[in-house]
Enzyme design. Structure first.
Site, PDB file in Angstrom:
ATOM      1  N   GLY A 156      37.132  35.874  76.705  1.00  0.00           N
ATOM      2  CA  GLY A 156      36.310  34.852  77.354  1.00  0.00           C
ATOM      3  C   GLY A 156      37.021  33.511  77.334  1.00  0.00           C
ATOM      4  N   ASP A 157      36.306  32.476  76.900  1.00  0.00           N
ATOM      5  CA  ASP A 157      36.919  31.136  76.819  1.00  0.00           C
ATOM      6  C   ASP A 157      37.119  30.718  75.366  1.00  0.00           C
ATOM      7  OD1 ASP A 157      34.271  30.867  76.186  1.00  0.00           O
ATOM      8  OD2 ASP A 157      33.945  29.010  77.298  1.00  0.00           O
TER       9      ASP A 157
END
Length: 333
Positions: A156-157
């Site tokens: 993800g981030d």
């Protein structure tokens, strides 16, 4: 015109001199433009009178298999999008930074990073733009950290930085400030200017944990505190964060119980038209009367409900309760 290189040469030499059999010995050929690998097997040939005649055996080309194996190992250790170390490799890196081969604990720092407003970029510009942004973030982090540590992407981030032999809070604070400043500079994605931010949590060994799992958990608590503090911040782990997390967990459990057991109620505030001075409606305000803690403010429990995914259930309960109450009120109220 070819020979054998490195460890394979030494092992093969040993077998030749000891006149012992060998099977599937991987050796690298030298004297050729490309890197070639062979798998060799052989056994000594001796006459019935014990006279050594040499070795007899065969070999097969290992080159393609070695390349495939190297590619499999690369895929298992690196994030395919950014080329950064992945979650598994970063855990290994952290464990190695924490303890040397003699079992002695080392100083080491762990940073966990979460991008702020990244989801909006993904939602408004699409996943390819989000992927391009993650790659640019990765490049900026690599440039900032350089050779002083390892940068990885957890998915993800989320990103992770392991800094061996580092525990100086002043030095770490400077790096954290630089990361926050650098990652919040504009990015160019598909001709558009994009601005995001980052929140950071920091834990240092051995003070904040002597094992990888403890250090990760505490850096995660620090990251949570940075997000709760307004984002675009860094926080270093403090023991009080653990107590706060326990309080949140307990409040969440009690809130789940209150939703099903009728612990929530509504208060109604009349909305009055200023010109006619007539009541035009009522604002429904949620209240939680805790059996031992008394009244708990929505400002305290609504953020916990949002995080725990309970806000939908609470919203539905409010609408249903308010409508049920409203139909029982006298006409004209």
């Amino acid at each position: 015109g070819q020979g054998v290189a490195g460890e394979g040469q030494r092992t093969l030499g040993f077998h030749f001199s000891a006149r012992t059999a060998f099977t599937d010995l991987a050796v690298q050929a030298i004297g050729h433009g490309d890197e070639l690998w062979w798998s060799l097997s052989g056994s000594p040939v001796v006459t019935p009178f014990g006279q050594f005649l040499g070795f007899r055996g065969g070999g097969s080309d290992l080159t393609e298999k070695r390349r495939s194996q190297a590619e499999i190992e690369r895929l298992a250790s690196f994030d395919s999008l950014t080329g950064l170390a992945n979650r598994a490799q970063m855990l290994t890196t952290l464990e190695q930074a924490l303890m040397d081969q003699r079992g002695i604990l080392n100083d080491c720092a762990l940073m966990l990073l979460d991008l702020d407003r990244f989801k909006e970029v993904n939602d408004t510009m699409g996943h390819p733009a989000g992927d391009a942004l993650l790659c640019q973030v990765a490049q900026r982090l690599l440039r900032l950290v350089g050779t002083s540590g390892k940068v990885g992407r957890l998915g993800g981030d989320e990103f992770k930085i392991v800094l061996p032999s580092t525990s100086d809070k002043v030095e770490l604070s400077k790096l954290a400030d630089t990361i926050i400043h650098t990652l919040s500079q504009p990015y160019s994605i598909d001709g558009s200017q994009v601005i995001i931010g980052v929140s950071l949590g920091i834990a240092v060994a051995p003070i904040d944990g002597k094992r990888a799992e403890t250090l990760i958990r505490n850096a995660d608590l620090a990251l949570y505190a940075a997000k709760a503090g307004g984002r675009g911040l860094y926080r270093c782990y403090a023991p009080a964060m653990h107590a706060d997390a326990e309080d949140r967990r307990q409040t969440e459990q009690e809130l789940r119980h209150a939703i099903v057991a009728g612990g929530l109620h509504l208060a109604y505030q009349p909305v009055v038209c200023a010109s006619t001075e007539r009541v035009t409606g009522f604002e429904a305000l949620i209240r939680w009367q805790h059996p031992t803690k008394g009244t708990i403010s929505p400002a305290d429990f609504i953020p916990i409900a949002e995080e725990a995914g309970l806000i939908g259930a609470i919203g539905e309960w409010v609408l249903r309760t308010a409508c049920n109450d409203a139909v029982k009120w006298p006409e004209g109220t």
